[in-house]
Design a protein around this motif. Sequence first.
Motif, PDB file in Angstrom:
ATOM      1  N   LEU A 119      54.091  58.314   4.222  1.00  0.00           N
ATOM      2  CA  LEU A 119      53.322  58.191   5.449  1.00  0.00           C
ATOM      3  C   LEU A 119      52.395  56.991   5.326  1.00  0.00           C
ATOM      4  O   LEU A 119      51.779  56.788   4.276  1.00  0.00           O
ATOM      5  CB  LEU A 119      52.492  59.472   5.676  1.00  0.00           C
ATOM      6  N   LEU A 120      52.299  56.191   6.384  1.00  0.00           N
ATOM      7  CA  LEU A 120      51.393  55.050   6.428  1.00  0.00           C
ATOM      8  C   LEU A 120      50.467  55.228   7.623  1.00  0.00           C
ATOM      9  O   LEU A 120      50.935  55.353   8.762  1.00  0.00           O
ATOM     10  CB  LEU A 120      52.171  53.739   6.557  1.00  0.00           C
ATOM     11  N   LEU A 121      49.166  55.239   7.370  1.00  0.00           N
ATOM     12  CA  LEU A 121      48.141  55.322   8.414  1.00  0.00           C
ATOM     13  C   LEU A 121      47.367  54.014   8.391  1.00  0.00           C
ATOM     14  O   LEU A 121      46.829  53.632   7.345  1.00  0.00           O
ATOM     15  CB  LEU A 121      47.206  56.509   8.141  1.00  0.00           C
ATOM     16  N   GLU A 122      47.344  53.311   9.534  1.00  0.00           N
ATOM     17  CA  GLU A 122      46.684  52.007   9.617  1.00  0.00           C
ATOM     18  C   GLU A 122      45.717  51.974  10.795  1.00  0.00           C
ATOM     19  O   GLU A 122      46.046  52.449  11.888  1.00  0.00           O
ATOM     20  CB  GLU A 122      47.703  50.894   9.848  1.00  0.00           C
ATOM     21  N   ARG A 123      44.543  51.386  10.566  1.00  0.00           N
ATOM     22  CA  ARG A 123      43.568  51.223  11.637  1.00  0.00           C
ATOM     23  C   ARG A 123      44.145  50.262  12.676  1.00  0.00           C
ATOM     24  O   ARG A 123      44.729  49.238  12.328  1.00  0.00           O
ATOM     25  CB  ARG A 123      42.254  50.675  11.076  1.00  0.00           C
ATOM     26  N   GLY A 136      53.601  53.071  11.958  1.00  0.00           N
ATOM     27  CA  GLY A 136      53.839  52.010  12.933  1.00  0.00           C
ATOM     28  C   GLY A 136      53.639  52.398  14.386  1.00  0.00           C
ATOM     29  O   GLY A 136      53.566  51.532  15.252  1.00  0.00           O
ATOM     30  N   ALA A 137      53.564  53.693  14.695  1.00  0.00           N
ATOM     31  CA  ALA A 137      53.420  54.143  16.082  1.00  0.00           C
ATOM     32  C   ALA A 137      51.959  54.448  16.402  1.00  0.00           C
ATOM     33  O   ALA A 137      51.288  55.147  15.631  1.00  0.00           O
ATOM     34  CB  ALA A 137      54.268  55.396  16.316  1.00  0.00           C
ATOM     35  N   LEU A 138      51.480  53.909  17.526  1.00  0.00           N
ATOM     36  CA  LEU A 138      50.120  54.220  17.963  1.00  0.00           C
ATOM     37  C   LEU A 138      49.986  55.716  18.224  1.00  0.00           C
ATOM     38  O   LEU A 138      50.894  56.336  18.780  1.00  0.00           O
ATOM     39  CB  LEU A 138      49.772  53.451  19.237  1.00  0.00           C
ATOM     40  N   ARG A 139      48.847  56.272  17.822  1.00  0.00           N
ATOM     41  CA  ARG A 139      48.567  57.699  18.037  1.00  0.00           C
ATOM     42  C   ARG A 139      47.304  57.817  18.894  1.00  0.00           C
ATOM     43  O   ARG A 139      46.186  57.863  18.365  1.00  0.00           O
ATOM     44  CB  ARG A 139      48.374  58.403  16.704  1.00  0.00           C
ATOM     45  N   PRO A 140      47.436  57.858  20.227  1.00  0.00           N
ATOM     46  CA  PRO A 140      46.277  57.940  21.109  1.00  0.00           C
ATOM     47  C   PRO A 140      45.388  59.155  20.830  1.00  0.00           C
ATOM     48  O   PRO A 140      44.181  59.109  21.082  1.00  0.00           O
ATOM     49  CB  PRO A 140      46.886  58.022  22.513  1.00  0.00           C
ATOM     50  N   ASP A 141      45.964  60.231  20.289  1.00  0.00           N
ATOM     51  CA  ASP A 141      45.157  61.422  19.968  1.00  0.00           C
ATOM     52  C   ASP A 141      44.163  61.163  18.842  1.00  0.00           C
ATOM     53  O   ASP A 141      43.222  61.937  18.653  1.00  0.00           O
ATOM     54  CB  ASP A 141      46.052  62.609  19.609  1.00  0.00           C
ATOM     55  N   LEU A 142      44.329  60.043  18.130  1.00  0.00           N
ATOM     56  CA  LEU A 142      43.421  59.702  17.036  1.00  0.00           C
ATOM     57  C   LEU A 142      42.403  58.636  17.427  1.00  0.00           C
ATOM     58  O   LEU A 142      41.601  58.212  16.590  1.00  0.00           O
ATOM     59  CB  LEU A 142      44.221  59.231  15.814  1.00  0.00           C
ATOM     60  N   ASP A 143      42.421  58.183  18.697  1.00  0.00           N
ATOM     61  CA  ASP A 143      41.456  57.183  19.154  1.00  0.00           C
ATOM     62  C   ASP A 143      40.036  57.676  18.904  1.00  0.00           C
ATOM     63  O   ASP A 143      39.707  58.821  19.226  1.00  0.00           O
ATOM     64  CB  ASP A 143      41.638  56.872  20.644  1.00  0.00           C
TER      65      ASP A 143
END
Length: 185
Positions: free
Chosen positions: A71-75, A84-91
């Motif tokens: 898993l890769l989590l990037e600001r 690589g996919a935007l996660r709007p729930d984490l905004d």
Amino acid sequence: MDPVYFWRRTDIEGFERLELLVSPLGIEARSTVICLEAGGFRLDHSWQLDSGWRAQAVTVERWNENGHGRLLLERAGSGWRVDGALRPDLDGAEEPDLSVTPFCNTFPIRRTPETPGASLSLDTAFIDGPALTVARSSQRYDRHGARTLRYVDLGLSCGFEADLTVDGEGLVISYEHLFERVMPA
């Protein structure tokens, strides 16, 4: 030589070794966790932080009875990308929180005002290490003293609280119910 930290799980059988590389440009951390939780697993995590100890990216790799996962989590601005996919729930989530390590508690601890009685509340991108999933969660840090805080979960594990003792850098020495730092022989 770069500092190396070791933590032992106090609730189950588990151990972590973390290597910290600090430079004027930022901080890198690399770690391996071995744990008997969830059927047993090995989890490697690597962090890129800016010079203010704000996470920019974390990579988590897990090996268990089901094989290998990553898993890769990037600001991404005020939000996050997961693989690589935007996660709007984490905004608006300020920092990642990886379930299997006390290392990520350092980021908000360093920003909690040092006045006894002060608090810092934040939303996090909570990473469940064994499951390799990410969900939004909330937490609060209550400062009791220069090196003592109370962690209060306000989100996914609402009701969980723990006393934390930290060193001068804000790295956890003891995390009630879960972790304690150990020194190599």
